[in-house]
Scaffold this motif. Structure first.
Motif, PDB file in Angstrom:
ATOM      1  N   HIS A  30       6.943   4.401  34.486  1.00 34.85           N
ATOM      2  CA  HIS A  30       6.744   4.628  35.874  1.00 34.85           C
ATOM      3  C   HIS A  30       6.884   5.911  36.507  1.00 34.85           C
ATOM      4  O   HIS A  30       6.207   6.285  37.379  1.00 34.85           O
ATOM      5  CB  HIS A  30       7.394   3.432  36.583  1.00 34.85           C
ATOM      6  N   ILE A  33       4.095   8.407  35.817  1.00 33.02           N
ATOM      7  CA  ILE A  33       3.126   8.154  36.968  1.00 33.02           C
ATOM      8  C   ILE A  33       3.335   9.039  38.164  1.00 33.02           C
ATOM      9  O   ILE A  33       2.685   9.554  38.685  1.00 33.02           O
ATOM     10  CB  ILE A  33       2.779   6.622  37.415  1.00 33.02           C
ATOM     11  N   MET A  34       4.611   8.777  38.661  1.00 32.62           N
ATOM     12  CA  MET A  34       5.258   9.397  40.141  1.00 32.62           C
ATOM     13  C   MET A  34       5.206  10.778  39.867  1.00 32.62           C
ATOM     14  O   MET A  34       4.842  11.455  40.835  1.00 32.62           O
ATOM     15  CB  MET A  34       6.484   8.814  40.433  1.00 32.62           C
ATOM     16  N   LEU A  52      -4.129   4.214  35.555  1.00 34.07           N
ATOM     17  CA  LEU A  52      -2.881   4.038  36.395  1.00 34.07           C
ATOM     18  C   LEU A  52      -2.452   2.493  36.294  1.00 34.07           C
ATOM     19  O   LEU A  52      -1.332   2.243  36.282  1.00 34.07           O
ATOM     20  CB  LEU A  52      -3.381   4.367  37.988  1.00 34.07           C
ATOM     21  N   ASN A  53      -3.630   1.584  36.389  1.00 34.46           N
ATOM     22  CA  ASN A  53      -3.416   0.267  36.409  1.00 34.46           C
ATOM     23  C   ASN A  53      -2.449  -0.127  35.015  1.00 34.46           C
ATOM     24  O   ASN A  53      -1.535  -1.073  35.052  1.00 34.46           O
ATOM     25  CB  ASN A  53      -4.707  -0.491  36.336  1.00 34.46           C
ATOM     26  N   THR A  54      -2.991   0.316  34.049  1.00 34.04           N
ATOM     27  CA  THR A  54      -2.318   0.043  32.561  1.00 34.04           C
ATOM     28  C   THR A  54      -0.833   0.659  32.688  1.00 34.04           C
ATOM     29  O   THR A  54       0.191  -0.167  32.167  1.00 34.04           O
ATOM     30  CB  THR A  54      -2.963   0.495  31.433  1.00 34.04           C
ATOM     31  N   ILE A  56       1.242   1.056  35.480  1.00 32.94           N
ATOM     32  CA  ILE A  56       2.036   0.097  36.248  1.00 32.94           C
ATOM     33  C   ILE A  56       2.397  -1.202  35.677  1.00 32.94           C
ATOM     34  O   ILE A  56       3.357  -1.563  35.640  1.00 32.94           O
ATOM     35  CB  ILE A  56       1.025   0.025  37.758  1.00 32.94           C
ATOM     36  N   LEU A  57       1.325  -1.914  35.042  1.00 29.32           N
ATOM     37  CA  LEU A  57       1.302  -3.207  34.448  1.00 29.32           C
ATOM     38  C   LEU A  57       2.176  -3.033  33.350  1.00 29.32           C
ATOM     39  O   LEU A  57       3.034  -3.978  33.075  1.00 29.32           O
ATOM     40  CB  LEU A  57       0.053  -3.944  34.485  1.00 29.32           C
ATOM     41  N   ASP A  60       5.781  -2.999  34.485  1.00 24.55           N
ATOM     42  CA  ASP A  60       6.074  -4.391  35.003  1.00 24.55           C
ATOM     43  C   ASP A  60       6.714  -5.094  33.666  1.00 24.55           C
ATOM     44  O   ASP A  60       7.742  -5.675  33.637  1.00 24.55           O
ATOM     45  CB  ASP A  60       5.165  -4.845  35.719  1.00 24.55           C
ATOM     46  N   VAL A  61       5.498  -5.310  32.822  1.00 19.81           N
ATOM     47  CA  VAL A  61       5.869  -6.306  31.713  1.00 19.81           C
ATOM     48  C   VAL A  61       7.241  -5.868  30.755  1.00 19.81           C
ATOM     49  O   VAL A  61       8.018  -6.539  30.443  1.00 19.81           O
ATOM     50  CB  VAL A  61       4.606  -6.454  30.572  1.00 19.81           C
TER      51      VAL A  61
END
Lengths: 276, 276
Positions: A30, A33-34, A52-54, A56-57, A60-61
């Motif tokens: 994460h 990304i930032m 990006l989606n991958t 973030i997700l 999270d997982v």
């Protein structure tokens, strides 16, 4: 290591250790990304390799998977580990937010900086060590002492990291020396330099930090000279010494055999004596 | 509600309920980033109001805060709740990834779609209900039955949601009717329509779904006509009926007083009878 220090088999600590490791990697995914980072450990970052989606997700997982490693402990230990983990995980996220906020601030104080590195780095060292104590089933006092040992060592470690980033040996440091200066990071070294320069030179340094240089190497040299002349280098070395000493003082209060203390002492000395 | 159904005071379930609610909102904050959504509940989304970093970090902290609500339970319940929560949270993230993947795929099957809505929506309904059972201290069998009730109701709910998106009353639906069609969502209705059209008309529908229309209202009308004529509307209504019935059948196996069952029955009927 701390599980063994407290007299229990280290293999019992592996699940907790994996939780810390996965959590650490979640925070990197994460953070990358930032920070819009293209590379991590010489490889493409997750959001760069996929999207990006991958990023973030997956992060999270990974955070959830970290919690799952505690499921292998009995209920009481599960709760103690997960509680400590949650408290620390929130602090690490807060530390990351401070770090981001500081990028665009010119008035970061020493205490704010110390709070940021405490949250972003040191609490996870303390927590990893305390988890070893929880797994070994020590008293809360012992567990808290080993946490404080790790916390202070973590602060010293990060200050040393800041120091090496500017003054490390390019041959052995592994990263680009002066990287923090080029990225205008408000490190302990920088804050101490600003504090100890006269107003005019402090303003000149701030201006230097708010502009992109034509010659990065020249900027690095100018800033490093100011860090030396202001006395900030010496003050940083003293701060590293102070937190390392604090860590070793806590170690002495621990009710464990001398040869076990020596293991932690050696670990701390290795960590702080490093040049890379 | 399920805690009460199993004979315990509902106030004991509030912390678990808050965990579910905070988790749900965590998933919305991160989903809104992934969907690039400007609005949520009529207000600016977190990443729009602040920025991407704040959206990612706030979501991360919300996920951790959700776990913290379990800390108010005794160790055994804490572990049972957190274990169930972790398993479900990973499924919800996987469901979100399927949903994203399906946007760019033209060959999503019925079973894949059902798996996606099960993970993205239904497991959280089942989990919320099962948590009520855990708090009340039921047998694992009872807890699993109420989970299955929620799961099947959740699937029926999402299918109904798809149906209402296309065929709901614009006066009462609240969202733009036909929104899924404009966004080219591969819903159950769409999949059943493709399955039941002859090859030429199926291709025409696929083409329609891969192009941006000059007149959105005309596209909505054309697609809705195909959904009707293909029999997909009827098949969707039957599927909603099937999963609702499955939920109520599970309800009958529950070893609780009839008037308690009636509460859940009424809840299910309200949910499925809704037109908004």
């Amino acid at each position: 290591m701390t599980t063994e220090v407290f007299g229990e088999d280290y293999t019992k600590a592996l699940d907790a250790a994996l939780a810390i490791e996965i959590f650490h990697n979640f925070s990197l995914v994460h953070d990358d990304i930032m920070d819009d980072a293209p590379l991590r450990r010489g490889k493409k970052t997750v959001h760069e390799k996929w999207d990006l989606n991958t990023g973030i997700l997956s992060g999270d997982v990974m955070l959830i998977v970290a919690y799952r490693f505690f499921e292998n402990y009995p209920a009481e230990k599960f709760r103690d580990l997960a509680k400590l983990f949650s408290k620390t995980a929130i602090e690490v996220c807060e530390g990351q937010q401070y770090d981001i906020d500081f990028e665009t601030r010119n008035d970061v104080s020493e205490s704010e900086y110390l709070k940021m590195i405490t949250y972003k780095t040191a609490v996870l060292v303390g927590t990893a060590m305390k988890m070893g104590a929880i797994v070994a089933g020590t008293t809360e006092e012992q567990a808290q002492a080993i946490y404080d040992f790790g916390l202070n060592l973590g602060i010293a470690f990060q200050l040393k990291d800041d120091y090496l980033d500017a003054f490390g040996d390019p041959e052995t440091f592994g990263k680009q020396v002066g990287g923090d200066i080029i990225e205008n990071k408000k490190t302990y070294l920088y804050i101490k330099t600003i504090e100890n320069l006269d107003d005019d030179r402090a303003e000149a340094l701030k201006t230097l930090f708010n502009t992109t240089p034509e010659d990065p190497a020249e900027k690095i040299d100018s800033v490093k000279a100011l860090m030396h002349n202001s006395g900030a280098v010496k003050l940083t070395e003293e701060a590293i010494e102070k937190y390392t000493k604090k860590a070793f003082e806590v170690l002495n209060t621990l009710d464990i055999p001398v040869h076990k203390k020596a293991v932690l002492q050696e670990f701390g000395e290795q960590l702080m004596g490093r040049t890379v």
